[in-house]
Design an enzyme around this catalytic site. Structure first.
Site, PDB file in Angstrom:
ATOM      1  N   HIS A  71     -48.231   5.347 -57.272  1.00 58.38           N
ATOM      2  CA  HIS A  71     -48.045   5.422 -58.723  1.00 58.38           C
ATOM      3  C   HIS A  71     -48.952   4.499 -59.535  1.00 58.38           C
ATOM      4  CE1 HIS A  71     -45.287   1.893 -58.364  1.00 58.38           C
ATOM      5  NE2 HIS A  71     -45.616   1.687 -59.628  1.00 58.38           N
ATOM      6  N   GLU A  75     -54.252   3.706 -62.407  1.00 62.17           N
ATOM      7  CA  GLU A  75     -54.341   2.690 -63.433  1.00 62.17           C
ATOM      8  C   GLU A  75     -54.924   1.376 -62.899  1.00 62.17           C
ATOM      9  OE1 GLU A  75     -53.618   3.259 -66.494  1.00 62.17           O
ATOM     10  OE2 GLU A  75     -53.654   1.241 -67.361  1.00 62.17           O
ATOM     11  N   ASP A  76     -54.472   0.945 -61.741  1.00 64.75           N
ATOM     12  CA  ASP A  76     -54.807  -0.411 -61.292  1.00 64.75           C
ATOM     13  C   ASP A  76     -56.034  -0.506 -60.399  1.00 64.75           C
ATOM     14  OD1 ASP A  76     -52.634  -1.141 -62.710  1.00 64.75           O
ATOM     15  OD2 ASP A  76     -51.385  -1.747 -61.012  1.00 64.75           O
ATOM     16  N   ASP A 258     -11.122  -3.278 -68.776  1.00 67.49           N
ATOM     17  CA  ASP A 258     -11.810  -2.715 -67.608  1.00 67.49           C
ATOM     18  C   ASP A 258     -12.859  -3.660 -67.044  1.00 67.49           C
ATOM     19  OD1 ASP A 258     -13.546  -2.513 -69.710  1.00 67.49           O
ATOM     20  OD2 ASP A 258     -14.292  -0.524 -69.169  1.00 67.49           O
TER      21      ASP A 258
HETATM   22 MN    MN Z   1     -45.779  -0.181 -60.765  1.00 65.45          MN
END
Ligand code: MN
Length: 510
Positions: A71, A75-76, A258
Protein backbone atom coordinates in the site's frame (compact mmCIF):
# COMPACT_ATOMS: atom_id res chain seq x y z
CA UNK A 1 10.22 -14.39 6.35
CA UNK A 2 8.88 -14.29 9.91
CA UNK A 3 6.37 -11.61 8.95
CA UNK A 4 5.10 -13.60 5.99
CA UNK A 5 4.44 -16.59 8.24
CA UNK A 6 2.46 -14.39 10.64
CA UNK A 7 0.25 -13.20 7.77
CA UNK A 8 -0.29 -16.66 6.31
CA UNK A 9 -1.15 -18.03 9.74
CA UNK A 10 -4.18 -15.73 9.66
CA UNK A 11 -5.31 -17.05 6.26
CA UNK A 12 -6.40 -20.51 7.31
CA UNK A 13 -8.77 -21.32 4.47
CA UNK A 14 -6.68 -19.82 1.67
CA UNK A 15 -5.75 -21.78 -1.44
CA UNK A 16 -2.18 -22.37 -2.60
CA UNK A 17 -2.66 -19.75 -5.28
CA UNK A 18 -3.80 -17.17 -2.72
CA UNK A 19 -0.83 -17.90 -0.49
CA UNK A 20 1.53 -17.62 -3.45
CA UNK A 21 0.16 -14.15 -4.28
CA UNK A 22 0.68 -12.93 -0.73
CA UNK A 23 4.18 -14.40 -0.63
CA UNK A 24 5.05 -12.69 -3.91
CA UNK A 25 3.78 -9.37 -2.55
CA UNK A 26 5.82 -9.89 0.62
CA UNK A 27 9.04 -10.51 -1.32
CA UNK A 28 8.31 -7.57 -3.63
CA UNK A 29 7.57 -5.21 -0.70
CA UNK A 30 10.69 -6.21 1.22
CA UNK A 31 12.80 -5.49 -1.87
CA UNK A 32 11.03 -2.22 -2.70
CA UNK A 33 11.30 -0.90 0.86
CA UNK A 34 14.84 -2.15 1.46
CA UNK A 35 16.67 0.25 3.77
CA UNK A 36 13.44 2.22 4.28
CA UNK A 37 12.82 2.83 7.97
CA UNK A 38 9.92 3.95 10.15
CA UNK A 39 10.29 6.87 12.56
CA UNK A 40 10.61 4.24 15.29
CA UNK A 41 13.78 3.01 13.57
CA UNK A 42 12.15 -0.29 12.69
CA UNK A 43 12.30 -1.58 9.11
CA UNK A 44 9.38 -0.21 7.11
CA UNK A 45 8.36 -3.77 6.30
CA UNK A 46 7.05 -4.12 9.87
CA UNK A 47 4.33 -1.56 9.12
CA UNK A 48 3.36 -3.36 5.90
CA UNK A 49 3.22 -6.73 7.63
CA UNK A 50 1.08 -5.34 10.46
CA UNK A 51 -1.35 -3.80 7.94
CA UNK A 52 -1.57 -7.03 5.94
CA UNK A 53 -1.93 -9.11 9.10
CA UNK A 54 -4.88 -7.01 10.22
CA UNK A 55 -6.53 -7.53 6.84
CA UNK A 56 -5.92 -11.27 6.92
CA UNK A 57 -7.33 -11.45 10.46
CA UNK A 58 -10.49 -9.74 9.21
CA UNK A 59 -10.85 -12.53 6.68
CA UNK A 60 -10.13 -10.38 3.63
CA UNK A 61 -9.09 -12.10 0.39
CA UNK A 62 -5.54 -12.55 -0.91
CA UNK A 63 -5.67 -9.56 -3.26
CA UNK A 64 -6.59 -7.24 -0.42
CA UNK A 65 -3.89 -8.71 1.82
CA UNK A 66 -1.35 -8.35 -1.00
CA UNK A 67 -2.45 -4.73 -1.51
CA UNK A 68 -1.94 -4.22 2.23
CA UNK A 69 1.70 -5.23 1.80
CA UNK A 70 2.09 -2.94 -1.19
CA UNK A 71 0.00 0.00 0.00
CA UNK A 72 2.89 2.46 0.44
CA UNK A 73 4.95 1.31 -2.54
CA UNK A 74 3.72 3.97 -5.00
CA UNK A 75 3.87 6.89 -2.61
CA UNK A 76 6.98 6.11 -0.58
CA UNK A 77 9.37 4.24 -2.84
CA UNK A 78 8.19 5.26 -6.30
CA UNK A 79 6.97 1.93 -7.65
CA UNK A 80 4.97 2.55 -10.84
CA UNK A 81 1.31 1.54 -10.95
CA UNK A 82 2.08 -0.24 -14.24
CA UNK A 83 4.66 -2.37 -12.50
CA UNK A 84 2.12 -3.36 -9.84
CA UNK A 85 -0.35 -4.30 -12.54
CA UNK A 86 2.22 -6.38 -14.41
CA UNK A 87 3.29 -8.23 -11.28
CA UNK A 88 0.00 -8.54 -9.39
CA UNK A 89 -2.84 -7.77 -11.79
CA UNK A 90 -5.34 -4.96 -12.31
CA UNK A 91 -7.18 -5.37 -9.04
CA UNK A 92 -4.16 -5.08 -6.77
CA UNK A 93 -3.10 -2.01 -8.72
CA UNK A 94 -6.57 -0.51 -8.31
CA UNK A 95 -6.52 -1.11 -4.55
CA UNK A 96 -3.01 0.31 -4.02
CA UNK A 97 -3.81 3.37 -6.14
CA UNK A 98 -7.02 3.86 -4.17
CA UNK A 99 -5.19 3.82 -0.84
CA UNK A 100 -2.51 6.15 -2.23
CA UNK A 101 -5.17 8.65 -3.27
CA UNK A 102 -6.83 8.57 0.15
CA UNK A 103 -3.47 9.43 1.69
CA UNK A 104 -3.52 12.84 0.02
CA UNK A 105 -6.57 14.12 1.86
CA UNK A 106 -5.93 15.90 5.09
CA UNK A 107 -8.25 16.97 7.83
CA UNK A 108 -7.96 20.65 8.67
CA UNK A 109 -10.53 20.80 11.42
CA UNK A 110 -13.16 22.86 9.64
CA UNK A 111 -16.41 21.68 11.14
CA UNK A 112 -18.54 22.39 8.08
CA UNK A 113 -16.30 20.34 5.82
CA UNK A 114 -16.10 17.29 8.02
CA UNK A 115 -19.02 15.49 6.47
CA UNK A 116 -17.84 16.33 2.97
CA UNK A 117 -14.46 14.88 3.75
CA UNK A 118 -16.00 11.67 5.01
CA UNK A 119 -18.10 11.46 1.87
CA UNK A 120 -15.08 12.16 -0.23
CA UNK A 121 -13.13 9.38 1.39
CA UNK A 122 -15.94 6.96 0.83
CA UNK A 123 -16.35 8.07 -2.76
CA UNK A 124 -12.66 7.89 -3.47
CA UNK A 125 -12.57 4.54 -1.77
CA UNK A 126 -15.04 3.44 -4.46
CA UNK A 127 -14.57 -0.01 -3.16
CA UNK A 128 -14.95 -0.80 0.52
CA UNK A 129 -11.72 -2.80 0.40
CA UNK A 130 -9.77 0.42 -0.16
CA UNK A 131 -11.29 1.88 3.01
CA UNK A 132 -10.61 -1.27 4.99
CA UNK A 133 -6.93 -1.26 3.93
CA UNK A 134 -6.75 2.41 4.88
CA UNK A 135 -8.27 1.67 8.30
CA UNK A 136 -5.75 -1.11 9.01
CA UNK A 137 -2.95 1.22 7.88
CA UNK A 138 -4.22 3.96 10.18
CA UNK A 139 -4.60 1.53 13.06
CA UNK A 140 -0.93 0.58 12.96
CA UNK A 141 0.07 4.23 12.55
CA UNK A 142 -1.95 5.07 15.65
CA UNK A 143 -0.39 2.22 17.59
CA UNK A 144 3.00 3.73 16.80
CA UNK A 145 2.03 7.40 17.03
CA UNK A 146 4.41 8.03 19.94
CA UNK A 147 7.30 7.97 17.45
CA UNK A 148 5.83 10.79 15.38
CA UNK A 149 7.05 14.32 16.23
CA UNK A 150 4.79 15.93 18.80
CA UNK A 151 3.68 18.79 16.55
CA UNK A 152 2.08 16.34 14.14
CA UNK A 153 0.47 14.02 16.67
CA UNK A 154 -2.49 16.21 17.50
CA UNK A 155 -3.59 16.71 13.92
CA UNK A 156 -3.29 13.00 13.16
CA UNK A 157 -5.22 12.12 16.31
CA UNK A 158 -8.04 14.54 15.45
CA UNK A 159 -8.20 13.26 11.90
CA UNK A 160 -8.45 9.74 13.27
CA UNK A 161 -11.30 10.65 15.61
CA UNK A 162 -13.28 12.78 13.20
CA UNK A 163 -12.78 10.85 10.01
CA UNK A 164 -11.41 7.33 10.35
CA UNK A 165 -13.13 6.23 13.56
CA UNK A 166 -16.36 7.62 12.07
CA UNK A 167 -15.86 5.57 8.93
CA UNK A 168 -15.07 2.44 10.97
CA UNK A 169 -18.30 3.06 12.86
CA UNK A 170 -20.27 3.40 9.65
CA UNK A 171 -18.73 0.21 8.34
CA UNK A 172 -19.93 -1.40 11.57
CA UNK A 173 -16.35 -2.28 12.57
CA UNK A 174 -16.78 -1.92 16.32
CA UNK A 175 -13.40 -3.28 17.41
CA UNK A 176 -11.40 -1.15 15.01
CA UNK A 177 -13.42 1.91 15.92
CA UNK A 178 -12.85 1.40 19.63
CA UNK A 179 -9.12 0.99 19.28
CA UNK A 180 -8.77 3.96 16.91
CA UNK A 181 -10.80 6.13 19.26
CA UNK A 182 -8.93 5.20 22.39
CA UNK A 183 -5.51 5.66 20.78
CA UNK A 184 -6.53 9.01 19.26
CA UNK A 185 -8.23 10.22 22.43
CA UNK A 186 -4.95 10.04 24.34
CA UNK A 187 -3.18 12.34 21.85
CA UNK A 188 -6.14 14.46 20.80
CA UNK A 189 -7.41 15.30 24.29
CA UNK A 190 -4.60 14.39 26.75
CA UNK A 191 -6.21 16.03 29.81
CA UNK A 192 -9.62 14.50 29.29
CA UNK A 193 -8.02 11.15 28.56
CA UNK A 194 -6.20 11.18 31.91
CA UNK A 195 -9.35 12.18 33.76
CA UNK A 196 -11.44 9.48 32.14
CA UNK A 197 -8.79 6.86 32.74
CA UNK A 198 -8.69 7.66 36.44
CA UNK A 199 -12.48 7.56 36.70
CA UNK A 200 -12.64 4.23 34.94
CA UNK A 201 -9.88 2.81 37.11
CA UNK A 202 -11.75 3.64 40.28
CA UNK A 203 -14.85 1.98 38.93
CA UNK A 204 -13.19 -1.03 37.38
CA UNK A 205 -12.53 -3.06 40.52
CA UNK A 206 -16.03 -2.84 41.91
CA UNK A 207 -17.48 -3.43 38.46
CA UNK A 208 -15.40 -6.50 37.71
CA UNK A 209 -16.35 -8.38 40.86
CA UNK A 210 -20.01 -7.53 40.27
CA UNK A 211 -19.87 -8.84 36.72
CA UNK A 212 -18.17 -12.05 37.77
CA UNK A 213 -20.81 -12.65 40.37
CA UNK A 214 -23.65 -11.92 37.95
CA UNK A 215 -22.18 -14.14 35.27
CA UNK A 216 -22.07 -17.09 37.70
CA UNK A 217 -25.69 -16.55 38.70
CA UNK A 218 -26.71 -16.22 35.09
CA UNK A 219 -25.01 -19.44 34.00
CA UNK A 220 -26.86 -21.38 36.69
CA UNK A 221 -30.18 -19.82 35.76
CA UNK A 222 -29.73 -20.53 32.04
CA UNK A 223 -28.87 -24.16 32.79
CA UNK A 224 -31.95 -24.44 34.96
CA UNK A 225 -34.00 -23.22 31.98
CA UNK A 226 -32.31 -25.76 29.73
CA UNK A 227 -30.42 -23.19 27.72
CA UNK A 228 -27.19 -25.09 27.27
CA UNK A 229 -25.56 -23.56 24.23
CA UNK A 230 -24.35 -20.10 25.10
CA UNK A 231 -21.22 -18.08 25.70
CA UNK A 232 -20.85 -15.17 28.07
CA UNK A 233 -18.26 -12.51 28.46
CA UNK A 234 -18.19 -8.86 29.35
CA UNK A 235 -16.78 -5.77 27.79
CA UNK A 236 -15.68 -2.51 29.33
CA UNK A 237 -16.58 0.67 27.53
CA UNK A 238 -13.81 2.41 25.59
CA UNK A 239 -12.27 5.54 27.13
CA UNK A 240 -13.42 7.80 24.36
CA UNK A 241 -17.01 6.62 24.21
CA UNK A 242 -17.17 6.74 28.01
CA UNK A 243 -15.94 10.31 27.96
CA UNK A 244 -18.49 11.29 25.32
CA UNK A 245 -21.23 9.75 27.41
CA UNK A 246 -19.98 11.50 30.55
CA UNK A 247 -20.24 14.82 28.72
CA UNK A 248 -23.87 14.07 27.99
CA UNK A 249 -24.53 13.05 31.61
CA UNK A 250 -23.04 16.10 33.36
CA UNK A 251 -19.86 14.17 34.14
CA UNK A 252 -21.81 12.01 36.55
CA UNK A 253 -20.38 8.50 36.47
CA UNK A 254 -23.35 7.08 38.35
CA UNK A 255 -25.58 7.97 35.40
CA UNK A 256 -23.59 5.84 32.97
CA UNK A 257 -25.11 2.38 33.07
CA UNK A 258 -23.11 0.67 30.39
CA UNK A 259 -19.55 1.18 31.64
CA UNK A 260 -19.45 -2.55 31.59
CA UNK A 261 -21.86 -4.88 29.86
CA UNK A 262 -22.46 -8.60 30.03
CA UNK A 263 -22.72 -10.27 26.68
CA UNK A 264 -24.59 -13.49 26.03
CA UNK A 265 -24.12 -15.16 22.66
CA UNK A 266 -26.64 -17.85 21.68
CA UNK A 267 -27.30 -19.87 18.50
CA UNK A 268 -30.63 -18.49 17.24
CA UNK A 269 -32.80 -15.38 17.27
CA UNK A 270 -35.48 -17.31 19.18
CA UNK A 271 -32.86 -18.08 21.86
CA UNK A 272 -32.12 -14.34 22.15
CA UNK A 273 -35.71 -13.50 23.09
CA UNK A 274 -35.90 -16.47 25.44
CA UNK A 275 -32.73 -15.44 27.25
CA UNK A 276 -34.00 -11.85 27.47
CA UNK A 277 -37.02 -13.16 29.36
CA UNK A 278 -34.81 -15.15 31.72
CA UNK A 279 -32.54 -12.15 32.42
CA UNK A 280 -35.43 -9.76 33.07
CA UNK A 281 -36.97 -12.34 35.36
CA UNK A 282 -33.75 -12.80 37.29
CA UNK A 283 -32.96 -9.13 37.84
CA UNK A 284 -35.29 -6.18 37.85
CA UNK A 285 -34.93 -4.33 34.54
CA UNK A 286 -34.98 -0.53 34.33
CA UNK A 287 -38.06 0.79 32.54
CA UNK A 288 -37.53 2.04 28.97
CA UNK A 289 -34.13 0.42 28.82
CA UNK A 290 -35.13 -2.73 26.99
CA UNK A 291 -33.97 -2.23 23.40
CA UNK A 292 -34.79 -4.54 20.52
CA UNK A 293 -32.09 -3.90 17.94
CA UNK A 294 -32.85 -7.26 16.32
CA UNK A 295 -36.26 -6.18 15.05
CA UNK A 296 -34.98 -2.61 14.66
CA UNK A 297 -31.26 -2.66 13.80
CA UNK A 298 -29.15 0.46 14.22
CA UNK A 299 -28.39 2.35 10.99
CA UNK A 300 -24.97 0.72 10.70
CA UNK A 301 -26.55 -2.73 10.87
CA UNK A 302 -25.88 -3.46 14.55
CA UNK A 303 -28.23 -6.10 15.96
CA UNK A 304 -28.68 -7.21 19.57
CA UNK A 305 -31.16 -7.18 22.44
CA UNK A 306 -30.22 -4.84 25.29
CA UNK A 307 -31.62 -4.67 28.77
CA UNK A 308 -30.34 -2.72 31.75
CA UNK A 309 -30.92 -4.33 35.14
CA UNK A 310 -30.47 -3.68 38.86
CA UNK A 311 -27.73 -6.03 39.98
CA UNK A 312 -29.21 -6.23 43.48
CA UNK A 313 -26.12 -4.77 45.17
CA UNK A 314 -26.83 -1.17 44.27
CA UNK A 315 -25.18 -1.46 40.87
CA UNK A 316 -26.76 -1.25 37.44
CA UNK A 317 -25.54 -3.35 34.53
CA UNK A 318 -26.34 -3.59 30.85
CA UNK A 319 -26.89 -7.04 29.35
CA UNK A 320 -26.54 -7.61 25.58
CA UNK A 321 -27.97 -10.72 23.95
CA UNK A 322 -27.21 -11.73 20.36
CA UNK A 323 -26.41 -14.58 17.99
CA UNK A 324 -22.85 -15.48 17.02
CA UNK A 325 -23.33 -13.94 13.59
CA UNK A 326 -24.63 -10.67 15.06
CA UNK A 327 -21.70 -10.69 17.44
CA UNK A 328 -19.14 -11.11 14.66
CA UNK A 329 -20.80 -8.38 12.64
CA UNK A 330 -20.75 -6.02 15.59
CA UNK A 331 -17.03 -6.64 16.00
CA UNK A 332 -15.89 -6.81 12.38
CA UNK A 333 -18.69 -5.08 10.51
CA UNK A 334 -18.52 -5.04 6.77
CA UNK A 335 -15.66 -7.55 6.82
CA UNK A 336 -17.80 -10.11 8.68
CA UNK A 337 -20.67 -9.38 6.33
CA UNK A 338 -18.51 -10.45 3.42
CA UNK A 339 -17.46 -13.65 5.15
CA UNK A 340 -21.01 -14.61 6.02
CA UNK A 341 -22.16 -13.85 2.50
CA UNK A 342 -19.43 -16.10 1.14
CA UNK A 343 -20.58 -18.87 3.40
CA UNK A 344 -24.09 -18.40 2.04
CA UNK A 345 -25.45 -17.23 5.37
CA UNK A 346 -28.45 -14.99 5.82
CA UNK A 347 -28.80 -11.92 7.91
CA UNK A 348 -30.81 -12.90 10.98
CA UNK A 349 -33.88 -10.82 11.39
CA UNK A 350 -33.16 -9.88 7.79
CA UNK A 351 -34.49 -6.37 8.02
CA UNK A 352 -31.45 -4.31 7.30
CA UNK A 353 -28.01 -4.69 5.93
CA UNK A 354 -24.98 -2.84 7.12
CA UNK A 355 -25.06 -0.90 3.89
CA UNK A 356 -27.82 1.53 4.68
CA UNK A 357 -25.20 4.09 5.58
CA UNK A 358 -23.74 3.99 2.09
CA UNK A 359 -27.12 4.77 0.67
CA UNK A 360 -27.46 7.66 3.06
CA UNK A 361 -24.30 9.17 1.60
CA UNK A 362 -25.68 9.39 -1.88
CA UNK A 363 -27.88 12.39 -2.61
CA UNK A 364 -31.40 11.31 -3.35
CA UNK A 365 -30.85 7.87 -1.90
CA UNK A 366 -31.74 8.72 1.66
CA UNK A 367 -33.03 5.95 3.85
CA UNK A 368 -34.41 2.95 2.10
CA UNK A 369 -36.01 4.68 -0.84
CA UNK A 370 -35.89 2.79 -4.13
CA UNK A 371 -32.94 3.68 -6.29
CA UNK A 372 -34.04 5.75 -9.27
CA UNK A 373 -32.73 4.96 -12.73
CA UNK A 374 -30.60 7.53 -14.53
CA UNK A 375 -32.05 9.03 -17.68
CA UNK A 376 -30.33 8.41 -21.02
CA UNK A 377 -28.89 11.89 -20.82
CA UNK A 378 -27.51 11.29 -17.36
CA UNK A 379 -25.96 8.07 -18.52
CA UNK A 380 -24.17 9.88 -21.29
CA UNK A 381 -22.95 12.51 -18.90
CA UNK A 382 -21.45 10.01 -16.55
CA UNK A 383 -17.82 10.07 -17.51
CA UNK A 384 -17.17 6.91 -15.59
CA UNK A 385 -19.42 5.08 -17.94
CA UNK A 386 -21.53 3.44 -15.27
CA UNK A 387 -24.49 1.93 -17.08
CA UNK A 388 -27.12 2.98 -14.56
CA UNK A 389 -27.79 4.14 -11.04
CA UNK A 390 -26.13 2.01 -8.42
CA UNK A 391 -28.28 -1.04 -8.71
CA UNK A 392 -26.33 -3.00 -6.19
CA UNK A 393 -27.52 -0.50 -3.61
CA UNK A 394 -31.10 -1.40 -4.28
CA UNK A 395 -30.30 -5.08 -4.37
CA UNK A 396 -28.57 -5.20 -1.04
CA UNK A 397 -31.89 -5.31 0.71
CA UNK A 398 -32.87 -8.52 -0.94
CA UNK A 399 -31.77 -11.66 0.75
CA UNK A 400 -31.51 -13.74 -2.39
CA UNK A 401 -29.10 -11.44 -4.11
CA UNK A 402 -26.05 -13.54 -4.56
CA UNK A 403 -22.88 -11.79 -3.90
CA UNK A 404 -20.31 -14.01 -5.54
CA UNK A 405 -17.58 -11.50 -5.28
CA UNK A 406 -17.01 -8.56 -3.18
CA UNK A 407 -15.09 -7.14 -6.10
CA UNK A 408 -17.94 -5.76 -8.14
CA UNK A 409 -20.75 -5.41 -5.68
CA UNK A 410 -19.07 -3.16 -3.19
CA UNK A 411 -18.02 -0.56 -5.70
CA UNK A 412 -19.95 2.55 -5.04
CA UNK A 413 -20.60 4.86 -7.90
CA UNK A 414 -21.09 7.98 -5.95
CA UNK A 415 -18.79 9.36 -8.63
CA UNK A 416 -21.54 9.13 -11.19
CA UNK A 417 -23.54 11.67 -9.19
CA UNK A 418 -21.13 14.02 -7.48
CA UNK A 419 -17.77 15.62 -8.00
CA UNK A 420 -15.51 16.60 -5.11
CA UNK A 421 -13.10 19.51 -5.47
CA UNK A 422 -10.85 21.46 -3.13
CA UNK A 423 -10.31 25.02 -2.06
CA UNK A 424 -6.63 26.07 -2.01
CA UNK A 425 -6.72 25.34 1.74
CA UNK A 426 -7.68 21.74 1.16
CA UNK A 427 -11.32 22.08 2.19
CA UNK A 428 -13.66 19.88 0.22
CA UNK A 429 -16.61 21.17 -1.79
CA UNK A 430 -19.17 18.69 -2.99
CA UNK A 431 -20.85 19.57 -6.34
CA UNK A 432 -23.06 17.91 -8.95
CA UNK A 433 -21.48 16.40 -12.06
CA UNK A 434 -20.56 18.91 -14.80
CA UNK A 435 -20.28 21.70 -12.24
CA UNK A 436 -18.15 24.69 -13.23
CA UNK A 437 -16.06 27.25 -11.31
CA UNK A 438 -19.20 29.44 -11.15
CA UNK A 439 -20.98 26.75 -9.12
CA UNK A 440 -17.91 26.39 -6.96
CA UNK A 441 -17.71 30.14 -6.29
CA UNK A 442 -21.36 30.36 -5.25
CA UNK A 443 -21.01 27.24 -3.09
CA UNK A 444 -18.32 29.07 -1.12
CA UNK A 445 -20.20 32.35 -0.73
CA UNK A 446 -22.62 34.43 -2.82
CA UNK A 447 -20.28 37.42 -2.51
CA UNK A 448 -17.51 35.46 -4.13
CA UNK A 449 -19.83 34.18 -6.85
CA UNK A 450 -21.07 37.68 -7.61
CA UNK A 451 -17.56 39.03 -8.17
CA UNK A 452 -15.71 36.29 -10.01
CA UNK A 453 -13.02 37.82 -12.18
CA UNK A 454 -10.92 34.78 -13.00
CA UNK A 455 -10.34 31.17 -12.07
CA UNK A 456 -7.37 28.93 -11.59
CA UNK A 457 -7.78 25.18 -11.60
CA UNK A 458 -4.75 23.25 -10.38
CA UNK A 459 -2.72 26.44 -10.64
CA UNK A 460 -3.66 27.27 -14.26
CA UNK A 461 -5.98 30.00 -15.48
CA UNK A 462 -9.05 28.45 -17.13
CA UNK A 463 -12.34 29.53 -18.74
CA UNK A 464 -15.38 29.94 -16.52
CA UNK A 465 -17.20 27.13 -18.30
CA UNK A 466 -14.52 24.56 -17.53
CA UNK A 467 -16.08 21.36 -16.19
CA UNK A 468 -14.58 20.50 -12.82
CA UNK A 469 -13.11 17.08 -12.21
CA UNK A 470 -12.73 15.12 -9.01
CA UNK A 471 -9.78 16.31 -6.97
CA UNK A 472 -9.36 19.66 -8.78
CA UNK A 473 -8.03 22.49 -6.67
CA UNK A 474 -10.04 25.58 -7.53
CA UNK A 475 -8.98 29.12 -6.79
CA UNK A 476 -11.33 32.02 -7.48
CA UNK A 477 -10.05 35.53 -8.10
CA UNK A 478 -12.55 38.25 -7.32
CA UNK A 479 -12.72 41.90 -8.27
CA UNK A 480 -15.08 44.54 -6.85
CA UNK A 481 -16.09 45.74 -10.33
CA UNK A 482 -16.80 42.24 -11.68
CA UNK A 483 -20.47 41.22 -12.04
CA UNK A 484 -22.38 38.15 -13.24
CA UNK A 485 -23.12 37.92 -16.97
CA UNK A 486 -26.24 36.52 -18.60
CA UNK A 487 -24.37 33.63 -20.18
CA UNK A 488 -23.39 32.42 -16.71
CA UNK A 489 -26.92 31.07 -16.47
CA UNK A 490 -25.97 28.47 -19.09
CA UNK A 491 -22.67 27.72 -17.44
CA UNK A 492 -23.99 27.16 -13.91
CA UNK A 493 -25.31 23.70 -13.01
CA UNK A 494 -26.61 24.32 -9.50
CA UNK A 495 -29.91 26.02 -8.73
CA UNK A 496 -28.13 27.91 -5.98
CA UNK A 497 -25.78 29.57 -8.47
CA UNK A 498 -28.54 30.25 -11.00
CA UNK A 499 -30.71 31.91 -8.38
CA UNK A 500 -27.92 34.23 -7.30
CA UNK A 501 -27.02 35.06 -10.89
CA UNK A 502 -30.65 35.92 -11.70
CA UNK A 503 -30.91 38.13 -8.64
CA UNK A 504 -27.71 39.93 -9.54
CA UNK A 505 -28.86 40.48 -13.15
CA UNK A 506 -32.16 41.94 -11.90
CA UNK A 507 -30.38 44.27 -9.52
CA UNK A 508 -28.25 45.46 -12.42
CA UNK A 509 -31.29 46.10 -14.64
CA UNK A 510 -32.73 48.43 -12.04
MN1 MN B 1 1.02 3.06 5.51
Amino acid sequence: MEGLKEILDQMSGASGEDRALVEKAYVFASQAHKGHKRLSGEPYLVHLVETAKGLAALGMGSKTVAAGLLHDSIEDVGILPDTLEKEFGKEVRFLVEGVTKLGHFKYHGAERHRESLRKLLVATGQDARVLIIKLMDRLHNMRTLRWVPEVKRHRIAMETLEIYAAIAHRLGMGLVRKELEDLAFEYGYPEEFKETKTLLHEKAKETRSRLEHMTRTLRKELAKNEVTKFETDYRVKGFYSLWQKLMRKDRDMSKVYDIAAIRIVVPTVADCYRVLGIVNNLWQPLPNKIKDYIAFPKPNGYQSLHTTVFAGDGGIVEVQIRTKEMHDKAQYGIAAHVIYKEKGGKTPGGRATSFDWIRSLIPGFGGRAPVPKLSEQEKKRSRYGAPSAPEWLANLDEEEVDDPDFETTLRTDIFTHRVFVFTPHGDVVDLPLEATPIDFAYAIHSDIGDHVAGVKVNGKMVQLDTVLENGDIVEIETRKGAYPKRKWLDIAQTTLARRHIRNALERENK
